[in-house]
Design a protein around this motif. Structure first.
Motif, short mmCIF file in Angstrom:
data_model
loop_
_atom_site.label_atom_id
_atom_site.label_comp_id
_atom_site.label_asym_id
_atom_site.label_seq_id
_atom_site.Cartn_x
_atom_site.Cartn_y
_atom_site.Cartn_z
N SER A 1 0.63 -1.56 0.06
CA SER A 1 -0.08 0.40 0.15
C SER A 1 0.46 1.05 -0.13
O SER A 1 -0.36 2.04 -0.38
N VAL A 2 2.14 1.55 0.18
CA VAL A 2 2.84 2.13 0.72
C VAL A 2 4.11 1.95 -0.32
O VAL A 2 4.63 3.29 -0.75
N LYS A 3 4.30 1.17 -0.64
CA LYS A 3 5.47 0.88 -1.96
C LYS A 3 5.69 1.79 -2.62
O LYS A 3 4.72 2.07 -3.92
N GLY A 4 6.78 2.65 -2.96
CA GLY A 4 6.96 3.74 -3.99
C GLY A 4 6.72 4.84 -3.64
O GLY A 4 6.58 6.09 -4.28
N ARG A 5 6.10 5.18 -2.18
CA ARG A 5 5.61 6.48 -1.34
C ARG A 5 6.69 7.06 -0.62
O ARG A 5 6.50 7.78 0.03
N PHE A 6 6.47 5.85 0.20
CA PHE A 6 7.24 5.62 1.42
C PHE A 6 8.20 5.35 1.03
O PHE A 6 8.81 4.15 0.37
N THR A 7 9.52 6.25 2.25
CA THR A 7 11.13 5.61 2.62
C THR A 7 11.40 5.57 3.88
O THR A 7 11.02 6.59 4.27
N ILE A 8 11.56 3.93 3.96
CA ILE A 8 11.99 3.90 5.49
C ILE A 8 13.64 4.56 5.70
O ILE A 8 14.05 3.34 4.50
N SER A 9 14.62 4.76 6.06
CA SER A 9 15.99 4.84 6.73
C SER A 9 15.83 5.29 8.21
O SER A 9 15.92 5.16 8.80
N ARG A 10 17.44 5.05 7.84
CA ARG A 10 17.97 5.33 9.47
C ARG A 10 19.43 6.04 9.73
O ARG A 10 20.30 5.80 8.28
N ASP A 11 19.77 6.71 10.80
CA ASP A 11 20.97 7.15 11.59
C ASP A 11 21.12 6.27 12.60
O ASP A 11 20.88 6.86 13.89
N ASN A 12 22.35 5.33 12.48
CA ASN A 12 22.37 5.19 13.65
C ASN A 12 23.47 5.67 14.10
O ASN A 12 23.78 5.29 15.90
N TYR B 1 14.06 7.08 10.39
CA TYR B 1 12.93 7.93 9.38
C TYR B 1 11.66 7.50 8.25
O TYR B 1 11.77 6.27 7.91
N LEU B 2 10.94 7.91 8.30
CA LEU B 2 10.09 7.79 7.32
C LEU B 2 9.18 8.69 6.91
O LEU B 2 8.85 9.41 7.13
N GLN B 3 9.79 8.45 5.79
CA GLN B 3 9.24 9.69 4.43
C GLN B 3 8.09 9.58 4.02
O GLN B 3 8.14 8.51 3.06
N ASN B 4 7.05 9.91 4.25
CA ASN B 4 6.07 9.71 3.23
C ASN B 4 5.46 11.30 2.40
O ASN B 4 5.31 11.98 2.94
N ASN B 5 5.55 10.30 0.99
CA ASN B 5 5.41 11.37 0.13
C ASN B 5 4.58 10.53 -0.61
O ASN B 5 3.46 9.47 -0.77
N SER B 6 3.28 11.94 -1.40
CA SER B 6 2.86 11.53 -2.22
C SER B 6 1.08 11.07 -1.32
O SER B 6 0.29 9.75 -1.32
N LEU B 7 1.02 11.69 0.02
CA LEU B 7 -0.16 11.38 0.51
C LEU B 7 -1.33 10.70 0.55
O LEU B 7 -1.25 11.85 -0.82
#
Length: 126
Positions: free
Chosen positions: A63-74, A80-86
């Motif tokens: 449902s979120v593939k291509g719109r959301f991006t998960i990342s981390r800074d250890n 983080y969760l970048q939510n685009n095209s909400l």
């Protein structure tokens, strides 16, 4: 032992973006698999995304593939969760979760996550 605090939620118009953050306490953050879940009103909590301890692998719900991006800074103990095209259907309380191992399996199952944040509200208007 481990505390997770989400932030970055808010009210946004459809098509807009939000960047959610999850700040974690604990010295072992870099060894944790991290995930995001969400729960919309009247619905069960569902898996959104997960990221491997090293940050080199991610997985997303369809449902979120291509719109959301998960990342981390250890170095900052933050995921983080970048939510685009909400979309309005993205409206939910978003929860950060951690499992205290490096396992990369059954990522959608809540029972494998050991620690949970209190959630941050994302509301997407039409």
């Amino acid at each position: 032992q481990v505390r997770l605090v989400e932030s970055g939620g808010g009210l946004v118009q459809a098509g807009g973006s939000l960047r959610l953050s999850c700040a974690a306490s604990g010295r072992a953050f870099s060894s944790y698999t991290m995930g995001w879940f969400r729960q919309a009103p009247g619905k069960e909590r569902e898996f959104v995304a997960a990221i491997r301890w090293s940050g080199d692998s991610t997985v997303y719900a369809d449902s979120v593939k291509g719109r959301f991006t998960i990342s981390r800074d250890n170095t900052k103990n933050t995921v983080y969760l970048q939510n685009n095209s909400l979309k309005p259907e993205d409206t939910a309380v978003y929860y950060c979760a951690a499992r205290n191992d490096a396992g990369w399996y059954a990522l959608n199952l809540q029972m494998y996550y050991d620690y949970w944040g209190q959630g941050t509200q994302v509301t997407v208007s039409s």
